[in-house]
Design an enzyme around this catalytic site. Structure first.
Site, short mmCIF file in Angstrom:
data_model
loop_
_atom_site.label_atom_id
_atom_site.label_comp_id
_atom_site.label_asym_id
_atom_site.label_seq_id
_atom_site.Cartn_x
_atom_site.Cartn_y
_atom_site.Cartn_z
N HIS A 94 0.86 -1.18 0.00
CA HIS A 94 0.00 0.00 0.00
C HIS A 94 0.90 1.23 0.00
O HIS A 94 1.79 1.36 0.84
CB HIS A 94 -0.90 0.03 1.25
N CYS A 95 0.64 2.14 -0.93
CA CYS A 95 1.38 3.39 -1.06
C CYS A 95 0.37 4.51 -0.91
O CYS A 95 -0.51 4.68 -1.78
CB CYS A 95 2.05 3.48 -2.43
#
Length: 140
Positions: free
Chosen positions: A104-105
């Site tokens: 997850h960014c």
């Protein structure tokens, strides 16, 4: 490739309808279908790896996660240059939603704000692990 894995289909299908933000021989990146922040991207390996629990302290896994993080950082720096805070990490079982490793960014703020709870460490129970902490565990 796991036939029923949606992320394998996105990573390997030449006819995917998902807009890919990045592709190379190791990883692909795309926008999260349910974004939790101003910008929320996922970076996944092309190879089917179930979760962080399937990674080992090895040069190969360290290199893969490091590359995933670099791709995510590059995309968020490009697409959310004015964001003052970024988060990069992985949900650990049983808190992961898809059994295919995905980073997850997030370019904050969270939207809505309560979503930050999903991206918190739960200590010995797991929860969310920051990419840099995972890299420390994988360093050969």
């Amino acid at each position: 490739m796991a036939a029923a894995c949606i992320f394998c289909q996105i990573a390997r299908s030449p006819t995917t309808t998902t807009t890919l933000l990045h592709t190379d021989e190791k990883v692909v990146a795309f926008q999260d279908i349910n974004p939790s922040a101003f910008r929320h991207y996922l970076v996944i390996p092309v190879e089917h790896i179930l979760t962080v629990k399937n990674l080992q302290r090895s040069a190969q896994d360290y290199s893969l996660v490091s590359h995933m993080l670099n791709v995510g950082q590059t995309l968020l720096t490009r697409d959310a240059p004015d964001s003052t805070q970024y988060r990069f990490g992985f949900h650990q079982p049983p808190f992961n939603s898809v059994n295919h490793l995905h980073l997850h960014c997030l370019a904050l703020p969270y939207k809505p704000r309560w979503k930050r709870v999903k991206y918190s460490s739960l200590g010995p129970l797991g929860g969310f692990i920051e990419a840099n902490k995972l890299l420390e565990k994988l360093k050969p």
